[in-house]
Motif scaffolding. Structure first.
Motif, mmCIF file in Angstrom:
data_model
loop_
_atom_site.group_PDB
_atom_site.id
_atom_site.type_symbol
_atom_site.label_atom_id
_atom_site.label_comp_id
_atom_site.label_asym_id
_atom_site.label_seq_id
_atom_site.Cartn_x
_atom_site.Cartn_y
_atom_site.Cartn_z
ATOM 1 N N GLY A 161 0.819 -1.210 0.000
ATOM 2 C CA GLY A 161 0.000 0.000 0.000
ATOM 3 C C GLY A 161 0.850 1.256 0.000
ATOM 4 N N HIS A 162 0.287 2.327 -0.546
ATOM 5 C CA HIS A 162 1.028 3.585 -0.594
ATOM 6 C C HIS A 162 0.081 4.772 -0.497
ATOM 7 N N GLU A 163 0.649 5.878 -0.060
ATOM 8 C CA GLU A 163 -0.106 7.111 0.120
ATOM 9 C C GLU A 163 -0.428 7.766 -1.213
ATOM 10 N N GLY A 164 0.504 7.755 -2.133
ATOM 11 C CA GLY A 164 0.363 8.448 -3.413
ATOM 12 C C GLY A 164 1.255 9.684 -3.422
ATOM 13 N N MET A 165 2.053 9.829 -4.470
ATOM 14 C CA MET A 165 2.963 10.974 -4.576
ATOM 15 C C MET A 165 2.136 12.255 -4.653
ATOM 16 N N HIS A 166 2.498 13.224 -3.820
ATOM 17 C CA HIS A 166 1.765 14.484 -3.784
ATOM 18 C C HIS A 166 2.597 15.550 -3.087
ATOM 19 N N SER A 167 2.143 16.773 -3.175
ATOM 20 C CA SER A 167 2.712 17.872 -2.392
ATOM 21 C C SER A 167 1.563 18.773 -1.966
ATOM 22 N N HIS A 168 1.845 19.645 -1.033
ATOM 23 C CA HIS A 168 0.841 20.587 -0.556
ATOM 24 C C HIS A 168 1.304 21.979 -0.952
ATOM 25 N N ASP A 169 0.622 22.553 -1.915
ATOM 26 C CA ASP A 169 0.978 23.827 -2.534
ATOM 27 C C ASP A 169 1.054 24.943 -1.494
ATOM 28 N N PRO A 170 2.225 25.553 -1.342
ATOM 29 C CA PRO A 170 2.359 26.645 -0.370
ATOM 30 C C PRO A 170 1.463 27.846 -0.692
ATOM 31 N N ASP A 171 1.037 27.974 -1.953
ATOM 32 C CA ASP A 171 0.169 29.094 -2.323
ATOM 33 C C ASP A 171 -1.296 28.799 -2.027
ATOM 34 N N ALA A 172 -1.632 27.557 -1.795
ATOM 35 C CA ALA A 172 -3.010 27.183 -1.456
ATOM 36 C C ALA A 172 -3.065 27.011 0.063
ATOM 37 N N MET A 173 -3.070 25.770 0.529
ATOM 38 C CA MET A 173 -2.998 25.499 1.972
ATOM 39 C C MET A 173 -1.706 24.755 2.227
ATOM 40 N N LEU B 295 0.919 22.726 3.898
ATOM 41 C CA LEU B 295 0.901 21.764 4.993
ATOM 42 C C LEU B 295 2.265 21.120 5.121
ATOM 43 N N GLU B 296 2.722 20.998 6.343
ATOM 44 C CA GLU B 296 3.914 20.244 6.669
ATOM 45 C C GLU B 296 3.422 18.949 7.300
ATOM 46 N N GLU B 297 4.096 17.825 7.003
ATOM 47 C CA GLU B 297 3.645 16.545 7.530
ATOM 48 C C GLU B 297 4.791 15.822 8.230
ATOM 49 N N PHE B 298 4.497 15.299 9.412
ATOM 50 C CA PHE B 298 5.431 14.513 10.213
ATOM 51 C C PHE B 298 4.925 13.080 10.224
ATOM 52 N N TYR B 299 5.810 12.131 9.916
ATOM 53 C CA TYR B 299 5.483 10.706 9.881
ATOM 54 C C TYR B 299 6.371 9.978 10.882
ATOM 55 N N LEU B 300 5.776 9.131 11.717
ATOM 56 C CA LEU B 300 6.520 8.302 12.656
ATOM 57 C C LEU B 300 6.032 6.869 12.495
ATOM 58 N N VAL B 301 6.935 5.979 12.094
ATOM 59 C CA VAL B 301 6.566 4.573 11.910
ATOM 60 C C VAL B 301 6.407 3.931 13.287
ATOM 61 N N ASP C 293 11.447 5.243 13.333
ATOM 62 C CA ASP C 293 11.991 6.235 12.408
ATOM 63 C C ASP C 293 10.925 7.287 12.085
ATOM 64 N N SER C 294 11.389 8.513 11.847
ATOM 65 C CA SER C 294 10.461 9.587 11.504
ATOM 66 C C SER C 294 10.988 10.402 10.333
ATOM 67 N N VAL C 295 10.056 11.033 9.631
ATOM 68 C CA VAL C 295 10.373 11.842 8.457
ATOM 69 C C VAL C 295 9.504 13.092 8.517
ATOM 70 N N LEU C 296 10.075 14.221 8.089
ATOM 71 C CA LEU C 296 9.331 15.467 7.979
ATOM 72 C C LEU C 296 9.257 15.838 6.506
ATOM 73 N N ALA C 297 8.041 16.017 6.007
ATOM 74 C CA ALA C 297 7.832 16.439 4.624
ATOM 75 C C ALA C 297 7.429 17.913 4.645
ATOM 76 N N PRO C 298 8.336 18.807 4.232
ATOM 77 C CA PRO C 298 8.025 20.240 4.240
ATOM 78 C C PRO C 298 6.926 20.590 3.239
ATOM 79 N N ALA C 299 6.249 21.680 3.494
ATOM 80 C CA ALA C 299 5.214 22.161 2.573
ATOM 81 C C ALA C 299 5.811 22.379 1.187
ATOM 82 N N GLY C 300 5.076 21.979 0.166
ATOM 83 C CA GLY C 300 5.490 22.195 -1.213
ATOM 84 C C GLY C 300 6.419 21.149 -1.792
ATOM 85 N N VAL C 301 6.885 20.183 -0.987
ATOM 86 C CA VAL C 301 7.813 19.157 -1.453
ATOM 87 C C VAL C 301 7.040 17.863 -1.707
#
Length: 136
Positions: free
Chosen positions: A45-57, A59-65, A85-93
């Motif tokens: 299973g997978h989340e799906g490649m995406h980003s959160h547009d800094p010009d819209a809303m 969002l920064e996301e923190f993931y902890l397995v 393990d944890s990962v931080l996905a910055p807004a727009g990436v």
């Protein structure tokens, strides 16, 4: 307030990914400006490649397995993850999370708009900075 594991869980497809079993903890009850969720992804299973547009809303996301193994892509970086393990996905990436194990992948995900909060009065922040080799 108390919310047991699995309470109010539902299946949801994120960003054109595969169905994810999700619990949105304290939806509409928490005053902090973040969403706190646990996700369960089946093998492959997978989340799906995406980003959160800094010009819209933005969002920064923190993931902890919590359980299982995963691969996460954040921008050009690829990370192999296991429990703790944890990962931080910055807004727009662009980013994607994928279960690479044989069992269910359980992940704690916290997301919200980027901002700043001064935690410098807490001793745990000074200890965290020292553990990273920074001045408290």
């Amino acid at each position: 307030m108390f919310e047991p594991r699995g309470a109010h869980a539902f299946d949801y497809c994120l960003h054109e990914g595969t169905p994810t079993r999700m619990q949105f903890h304290f939806a509409d009850s928490m005053a902090m400006p973040v969403a706190v969720q646990t996700w369960e992804l089946d093998p492959g299973g997978h989340e799906g490649m995406h980003s959160h547009d800094p010009d819209a809303m933005a969002l920064e996301e923190f993931y902890l397995v919590l359980e299982g193994t995963a691969r996460m892509q954040v921008g050009a970086e690829h990370h192999q993850l296991r429990a703790g393990d944890s990962v931080l996905a910055p807004a727009g990436v662009e980013h994607d999370l994928r279960n690479t194990g044989d069992g269910v992948l359980r992940v704690l995900v916290v997301w919200g708009e980027p901002g700043h909060k001064d935690f410098s009065s807490f001793g745990s922040l000074a200890a965290a900075r020292a553990a990273r080799g920074r001045n408290p």
